[in-house]
Design an enzyme around this catalytic site. Structure first.
Site, short mmCIF file in Angstrom:
data_model
loop_
_atom_site.label_atom_id
_atom_site.label_comp_id
_atom_site.label_asym_id
_atom_site.label_seq_id
_atom_site.Cartn_x
_atom_site.Cartn_y
_atom_site.Cartn_z
N TYR A 1 0.81 -1.21 0.00
CA TYR A 1 0.00 0.00 0.00
C TYR A 1 0.84 1.26 0.00
CZ TYR A 1 -4.35 -2.46 0.33
OH TYR A 1 -5.41 -3.26 0.06
N GLU B 1 1.42 -31.32 11.86
CA GLU B 1 0.98 -30.62 10.66
C GLU B 1 -0.37 -29.97 10.86
OE1 GLU B 1 0.76 -32.99 7.14
OE2 GLU B 1 -0.58 -31.59 6.16
N ASP C 1 0.73 -35.66 7.69
CA ASP C 1 -0.03 -36.62 6.88
C ASP C 1 0.93 -37.42 6.05
OD1 ASP C 1 -2.78 -34.36 6.08
OD2 ASP C 1 -2.40 -35.67 7.80
#
Lengths: 360, 1080
Positions: free
Chosen positions: A92, A188, A240
């Site tokens: 910005y 995770e 996983d």
């Protein structure tokens, strides 16, 4: 911080000199990508190889050049005033730059990354911070922090958060720790973390739980690294069982990323080990699985071919080949099939009995 | 098609007539008369010769109208030249001349003389008439190979057309080898019989070693623009980047299309026909004519791409025995065979019969002529790479130029200091050596091999291998590339360089801040003037910004305190006195600034005159000049005496005589003076140079005799630079000297008590040849009695002119000259053996003899002029003894001079030639440039297959706009080249390719490939344009860089502005690449 300031001034001075001599100034950035890293298991993290990008000032590159210099100017101000600006904020701020402004944030991120790489510093040292999620910490740990305004010491006990957790901030350099834990468990998914936290698993196992929330942010990695180094704690990763978990999350935790190749040294945990979920676990515990998608198989192939970390460790190669051969993936939350607390009661304790069997 | 007799075409007309006659006759006829009519008619039928046919059907050959006629003639001849030179294996060098006749301007003339000259193999005597004056005679019709000419019609048709419209014959000059004479023919074609008539046949002189020149006079009209000769030659140059074409346009312009590559195109080979390409009738003929014993062998031998296995397959399919005799095969069986061939799978024909241009060369050729932003080429199959089109010819930086004021300077210094205001010596068209204006200077990074040529006179020059030097062959001056010249050839070297020179005064050439004016009275008088002006010394001192004490000091006895020359001048200026005219001449004593000695010896200001130079010459050759001492070393007593006297007289100094051989003195001022004058020796006028040389030879020169006759004069020196200087100075006087290197054993010696070791290599400057020795004798001679006597005696005793140092290799020109003047060899005033040897180039004529010959008696002919020019030229023909490769230099230099050459290291060399390209016009429709077998097609664009392929390609896919059924609209040039053993043209005039579907398919595929590349380029360009704003980058982003730097480095406003200014300049120079560059 001032070192960075000196570097910025040096570079700007160099550009200035060249301009005065009517020669084209140029900036050199090391190429930060997987194809420009090398992995040495003794050092334990991704290091930059030699490839560089040169941006020479010319009519075609003048816009990027100007933007880079202006961003460096912002950085200088931030360092001088000891302030921080997020990436979004910088984007910005650039809207002030008239024609040279960024049209989209990714553009500004790129330039910021380039500056980072050029000076070989972390973006925090430039005064920029990322909008990254820090990661949650719960467990037997006391974090010793300083109040940003009064500079007074604050002690934060991570056991006292109830069902919540301590959130790792962007800047962790000044932390100190006190702990009696035996290991750190990097998880995770938030879901798994919640479960373990709710049942005070950390008390049972005397450990510190850290939720990575996907690919661990730099702050998270730094936090774990600092903690592990200071108190000599082993770090076990629990993700996983799929290519993303292994190749992105675990690997980044362990050896860093291609993007941060210039500063990986301190932003990874080379001593981390992979607890689960492995193919063997899937077989042993007969966990429900899902078939691998096209994209997963592609990712495995890619990892086997291009990832220096995977290429280096035979065990991982085997693991991935098995994964690809069997064509299955399994989530860590699948352990719930055998009972919601199966993970706490059976899975983790059994695995932790033989930490030497963990994958590197 | 044209082999058949053309009787069939005539009948239709006759039929109509016949019918009328018949009808008429029928009215009056009685039965039985029809038979007679037919017989009568039969009498009227005649064979029509090919030539007659084409006379009436010129449009079939491309001679429809006068404009086209001009172009077709040039086209045919150039095609032949290109084919011939390629067949020979040389790179084509073609000269095309189009001259308007009858004294008219090009735009209004209707008769032109077209001549085309090439460096091909030439044509043997017996073939010349048939090739140029017989239609349908040629070598290419029966071979299946890619070549430009196909039927043997082209140039003969042009000749015939010329004859038809102007009545003038075709003029041919041709030569097949340098040792055979050039032949000149004038030919006429008998159209009734299609046979040539030789009107003239004779031997002539021609400077080319081999080649052909065709000149045809015809009725034509000259146009510029799209279908002009220039356009055609331009396109030919694009399609044949290995050819060098020079075009003399009717408007008296010389346009050069230089070659872009030295690589000859791949030769196309003749092949056997491919089975798919033969028709039934052809097959039958082949079967009848073949020598093969059986059918299988016939198929294998007579066709390309048929192996025994395939042959067997064909036979089986046709149901014929492989062993059958080819000639015994019945017609219906041939039919079966034909069908079988077309059903069997046979490999595509080999492409070594083709010589496609190749993408690299096509791009080179295109880039050469058309200036555009983007180039792409596609061949089926594709492979793209780019080349570098310019050629540079240069020499290395240390080569010495001679400027008009005598200064000898290295070309590096000349170029780097851009001394264009000074003219450089060069050779003009009359073979005189004169100063000539330099138009531009060049410095390049070297990319070529560097060769060093060394001549007999010891001159050497380092040149890039493609630089040209003037060589004389048979009395003609040709410019040949260094890389192609052989040792033994003669190169042009100046024999005299006339410089006027100027004589400065000593005070002018010295550094005014380093010497002092010693004359006490002079200085005192000036000071008094100052005092008068300012009233007192103090004020004067203030005004002149010196210490008060200085003036007082000037009055002292010790010379060290005198004013410097520069200050003296300042004083004079202040008093408005005339320094140049008056005071300077009154300064008679000077001294160098030196803080070491307490009272150094002042030196008399010498005039730079002959004595001065003589002394300098002595010192340069036989002494040495150093800061500590100036010593003259020589064994001659007399010389020492002279030397001592002159030193005293010139400088007011006394030199001391040490031992026997040395005279020396120590004076720093003298040292400075001598050193300065040394530097400007080449700029001095001739008389002073003579004086210096006199001194020089007195020191180190000698005379050598052969018995009692003079052999040569020599001068020895240890420095190569000095040897070259002496050689150049002798050149100023018109004396040719040779530099020889010789090794001498190391000797030791002592000078001034110090051990001196002489150098191992000595350079001898040898003056040989009676003319030069005599000149030397008259101008310079020796002061030493003994040597002078030897010299004069030796000259007297030499009766004959000795040595062949100044020769002119006239060769054949002499022969032509003789013939033109009807002289026999012995009539020239020399033995006929001499003349014969001169003409054969085995022993060249000396210049003096040549001068005698051309001054004999009133002479005629053009050859005389040339010989006269050579005889009285300023050029010496120096034999090249060695050409070798030397290590590369980083930079090479060149000049562009008005006369096209300049003298470097006293050898004449060619100047820079620049290649060029035109601008791509922003036309509406794309411009299509078509080639077939490297021949540009200029007419009938819309009937051509290439045109059709472009129309059928969808250019809108590639971001190029195109309306339906039309060419795309873009600032684009599409160049299409089709290479084939037989290009199917739509008509005999070979202007458009026939619409064979296979051809169109392939063309479209290639066009699409190029289109894709174009699309990529356009999209990238669009993206880049889109990102930039309407305002230029320069204005938009520079301020930001300025602001950023200001911020970081806390710069001031001025600095920031400076930064912005510099950035503008930098960006204006560097467009840069679009993306960051990656390096490893």
């Amino acid at each position: 911080m001032t070192k960075t300031l000196i570097k910025i001034k040096e570079l700007a001075g160099d550009v200035h000199e060249k301009i005065l001599k009517k020669k084209q100034p140029s900036m050199t950035f090391p190429l930060r990508a997987l194809n420009n890293v090398k992995y040495d298991p003794k050092r334990g993290f991704f290091e930059l190889l030699g490839k560089k990008k040169i941006r020479t000032l010319s009519v075609n590159t003048v816009k990027t050049f100007a933007q880079t210099l202006r961003m460096m100017a912002i950085s200088k101000d931030l360092i001088a005033t000891e302030d921080m600006a997020t990436k979004r904020e910088v984007y910005y701020v650039s809207k002030n730059w008239g024609e040279a402004r960024f049209h989209e944030q990714p553009e500004s991120d790129l330039v910021m990354d380039d500056i980072e790489a050029m000076f070989m510093v972390n973006r925090e040292q430039l005064g920029f911070s990322a909008d990254e999620h820090g990661g949650d910490v719960a467990g037997e740990l006391v974090v010793i922090d300083k109040n940003p305004e009064t500079k007074k010491v604050i002690k934060i006990d991570c056991t006292k958060f109830g069902s919540g957790a301590y959130s790792i901030p962007t800047s962790v350099e000044h932390f100190e720790f006190e702990t009696d834990a035996k290991f750190i468990l990097a998880i995770e998914t938030k879901g798994m973390f919640e479960r373990l936290n709710r049942h005070n698993y950390w008390k049972k196992a005397h450990c510190i739980l850290v939720s990575m929330g996907g690919v661990p942010s730099r702050a998270c990695r730094r936090f774990i690294r600092k903690l592990a180094d200071e108190h000599h704690l082993p770090v076990y990763a629990f993700t996983d069982q799929d290519p993303y978990g292994v190749g992105n999350i675990y690997r980044t935790l362990k050896v860093g990323s291609g993007n941060a190749a210039h500063i990986n040294q301190f932003f990874c945990v080379p001593n981390a080990q992979y607890l689960g979920v492995t193919i063997d676990d899937v077989m042993k515990y007969k966990l429900p699985t899902h078939p691998l998608k096209e994209i997963d198989i592609k990712k495995i192939k890619d990892m086997l071919k291009n990832d220096p970390f995977i290429k280096h460790h035979k065990e991982w190669r085997n693991e991935l080949e098995q994964m690809s051969a069997k064509g299955i993936r399994c989530e860590q939350q699948a352990l719930a099939q055998w009972g919601l607390n199966f993970v706490i009661e059976k899975y983790l304790p059994e695995k932790l009995k033989h930490p030497e069997k963990f994958l590197p | 098609m044209v082999q058949k007799k053309l009787t069939e075409i005539i009948p239709p007309k006759k039929e109509a007539k016949q019918e009328k006659e018949l009808a008429k006759a029928e009215k009056e006829a009685k039965p039985g008369k029809e038979v007679i009519k037919a017989e009568e008619l039969a009498k009227k039928q005649r064979e029509i010769s090919v030539a007659e046919f084409f006379t009436k059907n010129r449009h079939l050959l491309g001679f429809d109208n006068p404009r086209k006629a001009l172009l077709t003639t040039v086209k045919e001849a150039v095609d032949n030249s290109l084919d011939a030179t390629e067949d020979m294996g040389v790179l084509p060098d073609i000269i095309v001349k189009v001259e308007p006749l009858e004294g008219k301007e090009a735009s209004v003339a209707d008769r032109f003389l077209i001549s085309i000259e090439d460096n091909g193999p030439g044509i043997v005597k017996s073939q010349v008439p048939k090739i140029f004056a017989k239609l349908l005679y040629g070598s290419k019709f029966h071979t299946l190979r890619q070549q430009r000419g196909q039927q043997g019609l082209g140039v003969s048709a042009a000749g015939m057309y010329g004859q038809l419209t102007t009545g003038k014959p075709v003029k041919i000059t041709t030569r097949i080898a340098p040792n055979k004479p050039a032949m000149y023919y004038e030919l006429h074609i008998d159209t009734k019989k299609n046979e040539p008539e030789v009107l003239k046949e004779e031997e002539v002189g021609w400077e080319k070693e081999h080649g052909t020149k065709v000149a045809i006079e015809l009725e034509a009209k000259y146009v510029k623009g799209r279908q002009s000769v220039e356009e055609y030659l331009k396109q030919t140059a694009i399609a044949n980047p290995h050819a060098n074409i020079v075009y003399y346009s009717p408007e008296k312009q010389k346009i050069i299309f230089p070659k872009a590559t030295d690589k000859a195109p791949i030769e196309s080979r003749a092949i056997k026909p491919h089975p798919y390409g033969v028709e039934l009738g052809m097959l039958m003929n082949m079967l009848k004519d073949t020598k093969a014993r059986n059918l299988q062998a016939f198929l294998k031998q007579e066709f390309s791409r048929v192996s025994p296995k395939i042959a067997k397959e064909i036979c089986q399919k046709a149901g014929l025995y492989e062993n059958s005799r080819p000639s015994r095969i019945a017609t219906h069986e041939v039919d079966k065979l034909y069908k079988a061939i077309n059903e069997t799978k046979i490999m595509a024909p080999p492409t070594n019969c083709l010589a496609p241009i190749g993408e690299e060369l096509m791009l080179k050729g295109l880039k050469k002529e058309i200036n555009a932003e983007f180039y792409a080429a596609a061949t089926r199959p594709p492979a793209v790479y780019r080349g570098n089109p310019f050629q540079i010819e240069c020499c290395t930086g240390d080569s010495k130029l001679c400027l008009e004021d005598g200064l000898i300077i290295s070309i590096k210094d000349y170029v780097e200091n851009e001394m264009l205001h000074k003219k450089v010596f060069s050779m003009d068209d009359n073979l005189k050596i004169l100063p000539s204006k330099v138009l531009s200077v060049h410095k390049f990074k070297n990319q070529h091999k560097i060769l060093k040529i060394t001549t007999r006179t010891g001159r050497s020059l380092n040149l890039t291998e493609n630089n040209e030097i003037p060589i004389i062959r048979d009395g003609h001056i040709v410019w040949r590339r260094v890389g192609q010249v052989l040792p033994g050839e003669f190169v042009a070297v100046p024999r005299v360089i006339k410089v006027y020179g100027r004589t400065p005064s000593v005070l002018d050439i010295m550094d005014a801040t380093q010497i002092k004016v010693v004359d006490t009275e002079l200085v005192t008088s000036i000071m008094d003037e100052l005092k008068k002006k300012y009233g007192c010394y103090k004020k004067a001192a203030e005004k002149l910004e010196v210490d008060y004490g200085t003036f007082k000091a000037y009055k002292r006895r010790k010379h060290v305190t005198r004013p410097t020359l520069s200050f003296f001048k300042k004083m004079a200026e202040d008093l408005n006195l005339d320094f140049e005219g008056d005071l300077k001449n009154r300064i008679s004593s000077m001294m160098v600034i030196d803080t070491n000695f307490t009272n150094p010896c002042p030196v008399k200001v010498p005039a730079i005159d002959e004595d001065f130079l003589y002394v300098l010459g002595l010192l340069n050759s036989d002494g040495y000049i150093s800061r500590r001492s100036i010593v003259f070393v020589n064994k001659d007593e007399h010389l020492h005496k002279t030397y001592g006297e002159k030193i005293n007289y010139l400088f007011g100094l006394k030199a001391k005589r040490y031992k026997e051989a040395e005279t020396c003195l120590c004076n720093k001022t003298l040292f400075l003076i001598l050193k300065q004058v040394e530097k400007i020796i080449p700029e001095l006028p001739d008389n002073l140079i003579v004086a210096w040389l006199k001194g020089y030879v007195d020191g180190d020169g000698w005379v050598s005799l052969r018995g009692v006759k003079i052999k040569d004069i020599g001068i020895a020196t240890a420095e190569k630079e000095e040897a070259e200087l002496v050689q150049s100075l002798l050149l100023r006087l018109g004396i040719i000297a040779k530099i020889q290197k010789s090794n001498i054993p190391k000797t030791f010696g002592k000078i001034n008590g110090r051990e001196v070791r002489t150098k191992k290599i000595k350079y001898n400057i040898i003056i040989g040849g009676m003319e030069h020795i005599k000149k030397f004798y008259s101008l310079i001679s020796f002061r030493q009695l003994k040597r002078a006597n030897t010299l004069s005696e030796g000259i007297k005793n030499a009766v004959q002119p000795s040595l062949k140092s100044d020769v002119v290799p006239v060769g054949n020109s002499l022969c032509r000259f003789r013939i033109e003047n009807n002289l026999f060899q012995y009539e020239l005033g020399f033995s006929d053996q001499t003349i014969r040897q001169a003409e054969k180039n085995s022993q060249c004529l000396t210049r003096i003899n040549l001068q005698k010959i051309v001054s004999l008696k009133p002479l005629l002919g053009s050859a005389v002029e040339k010989l006269r020019l050579l005889a009285f030229s300023d050029i010496l023909w120096d034999r090249i003894v060695d050409i070798k490769i030397v290590p590369d230099e980083e930079y090479v230099y060149d000049l562009t001079v008005e006369t096209g050459n300049f003298v470097a290291n006293n050898i004449v060399m060619h100047n820079c030639s620049i290649a060029y390209g035109g601008e791509l016009p922003a036309e509406e429709l794309v411009r299509l440039v078509r080639f077939a077998n490297r021949v540009p097609l200029l007419y009938q664009q819309s009937a051509c297959a290439t045109y059709k392929s472009i129309l059928e390609t969808n250019w809108r896919n590639y971001s190029v706009s195109q309306s339906k059924g039309a060419l795309p609209t873009a600032p684009m040039v599409i160049m299409v080249h089709m290479a084939s053993v037989w290009v199917p043209f739509t008509s005999e005039s070979k202007e458009a390719i026939a619409h064979y579907p296979e051809i169109i398919k392939e063309l479209k595929l290639a066009l699409q490939e190029c289109g894709r590349q174009l699309a990529l380029f356009l999209s990238r360009r669009r993206r880049a344009e889109h990102e930039a704003n309407k305002k230029s980058y320069i204005e938009t982003y520079i301020p930001h860089i300025g602001v950023a730097l200001k911020d970081i480095l806390s710069l001031k406003e001025d600095d920031t502005k400076k930064v912005e200014k510099h950035l503008k300049e930098i960006l204006e120079k560097h467009r840069g690449s679009e993306h960051d560059e990656n390096i490893n």
